[in-house]
Design an enzyme around this catalytic site. Structure first.
Site, PDB file in Angstrom:
ATOM      1  N   TYR A  36       0.817  -1.211   0.000  1.00  0.00           N
ATOM      2  CA  TYR A  36       0.000   0.000   0.000  1.00  0.00           C
ATOM      3  C   TYR A  36       0.854   1.266   0.000  1.00  0.00           C
ATOM      4  CZ  TYR A  36      -4.149  -2.839   1.062  1.00  0.00           C
ATOM      5  OH  TYR A  36      -5.179  -3.750   1.022  1.00  0.00           O
TER       6      TYR A  36
ATOM      7  N   LYS B  57       4.353 -14.283   5.371  1.00  0.00           N
ATOM      8  CA  LYS B  57       4.603 -15.206   4.276  1.00  0.00           C
ATOM      9  C   LYS B  57       6.096 -15.195   3.959  1.00  0.00           C
ATOM     10  CE  LYS B  57       2.957 -18.102   1.194  1.00  0.00           C
ATOM     11  NZ  LYS B  57       2.534 -19.466   1.627  1.00  0.00           N
TER      12      LYS B  57
ATOM     13  N   ASP C 242      -1.307 -18.075   4.707  1.00  0.00           N
ATOM     14  CA  ASP C 242      -2.249 -18.977   4.044  1.00  0.00           C
ATOM     15  C   ASP C 242      -2.742 -20.051   5.010  1.00  0.00           C
ATOM     16  OD1 ASP C 242       0.349 -19.908   4.054  1.00  0.00           O
ATOM     17  OD2 ASP C 242       0.272 -20.774   2.051  1.00  0.00           O
TER      18      ASP C 242
ATOM     19  N   ASP D 286      -5.424  -6.379   6.251  1.00  0.00           N
ATOM     20  CA  ASP D 286      -6.641  -5.929   5.591  1.00  0.00           C
ATOM     21  C   ASP D 286      -7.508  -7.115   5.199  1.00  0.00           C
ATOM     22  OD1 ASP D 286      -8.520  -4.367   4.338  1.00  0.00           O
ATOM     23  OD2 ASP D 286      -7.193  -3.628   2.762  1.00  0.00           O
TER      24      ASP D 286
END
Length: 332
Positions: A120, A173, A205, A229
């Site tokens: 972002y 991740k 995940d 988010d």
């Protein structure tokens, strides 16, 4: 001295739920000064700017800001507003309340999301007719700042269990994004170790699979910007929808509070929007300004209304926004 609160209704149901939150704040004798400001699609249509300079400056200089939602101009409004208050962490509780038909009633999770960088950061380019790029930014300083906040958050017993020894889960991740999420993971775990805070970790995940299956195993979750988010919206589906999720964008000397939901154009203007998320955002605002008891009273009042009614249509009821707001104020 009165605390100055900038009120930005924005678009769609923001014009209905933000006044409800203000009405709840006004139910207390606390000395607040409300300053109205404009932002969003309608503001852009009228002025040519989604976020006028005077609105940005008002948010930057206030003690706190209460914001509703923006439509197509959302990225042009909320990201600069977070910059205005110099927010470095986004706090998103996801709690299942009694009386709500929640998919997982045992869900009680707080997401602490890095709020300044990641994907972002705004570094996107269209290099050709075939190729676009996005640069992901992760710094040690921002990661450590989030981790310091997380350690203080759990040490103060502000997690779901109210336990100072609760610790938190770092979601990342790093097995794939070794340099960016790897840096994030290393810094957060290092800070936790320095503060003797118990921190475990989960690949994002795997977390997305495990959370719906057994949300009770998680309490405070610390994660990068995009992951926070997406995963907090996943949690919303477990507790009854986005209409129940508040959020706080915390800076060092300022903060911005907003419901997680959007403008809901399909019901905007009908007076049936669920004000719960906005009112719970007001509870977070009260606590931020030092009115901890009042913030808890708001949360207790909301819990009572969700349990006993009235409820808006998204929660299976037939009440209007005003009727739910009045019931909350009556309980206060």
């Amino acid at each position: 001295m009165a605390a100055e609160i900038v009120v930005i209704e924005g678009d769609g149901i923001g014009k209905e739920v933000v006044p409800a939150a203000v009405e709840v704040l006004e139910a207390f004798d606390s000395d607040f000064e409300f300053v109205e400001a404009d932002a969003g699609d309608a503001t852009k249509a009228a002025t040519g700017e989604a976020l006028p300079a005077e609105t940005f400056e008002a948010a930057a200089s206030a003690d706190a800001t209460l914001f509703g939602a923006a439509g197509e101009t959302a990225a042009d409004v909320i990201l600069p507003l977070r910059e205005a208050v110099e927010s470095f962490v986004n706090v998103r509780p996801a709690t299942a309340y009694p009386g709500v038909d929640a998919l997982r009633p045992e869900t009680d999770v707080v997401f602490l999301r890095e709020n300044t960088e990641g994907v972002y950061s705004g570094h996107e380019d269209r290099l050709s007719d075939d190729l676009s790029t996005l640069t992901r930014v992760v710094t040690s300083s921002a990661s450590r700042e989030l981790a310091e906040f997380a350690c203080e958050f759990v040490a103060d017993g502000r997690g779901p269990n109210g336990d100072a020894d609760e610790g938190f889960t770092v979601v990342h991740k790093a097995n794939v994004m070794r340099e960016t999420d790897g840096r994030f993971r290393e810094e957060v775990l290092s800070v936790a170790d320095e503060h003797d805070v118990d921190a475990d970790e989960e690949l994002m995940d795997a977390f997305a699979t495990k959370l719906p299956l057994d949300p009770g195993q998680y309490g405070v979750v610390v994660c990068p910007n995009l992951a926070g988010d997406v995963l907090s919206d996943l949690a919303a589906g477990l507790v009854g929808g986005l209409g129940l999720l508040p959020s706080a964008n915390i800076g060092h000397d300022n903060a911005l509070f907003e419901p997680v939901h959007g403008t809901a154009p399909d019901i905007a203007g009908e007076g049936i929007a669920n004000p719960t998320a906005a009112v719970l955002s007001a509870a977070l605002l009260l606590e931020y300004l030092g009115h901890v008891e009042e913030g808890q009273r708001v949360r207790d009042a909301v819990t009572g209304v969700l349990s006993d009614g009235p409820r808006t249509g998204d929660l299976g009821g037939e009440a209007t926004t005003d009727e739910v707001t009045a019931a909350i104020v009556d309980r206060l």
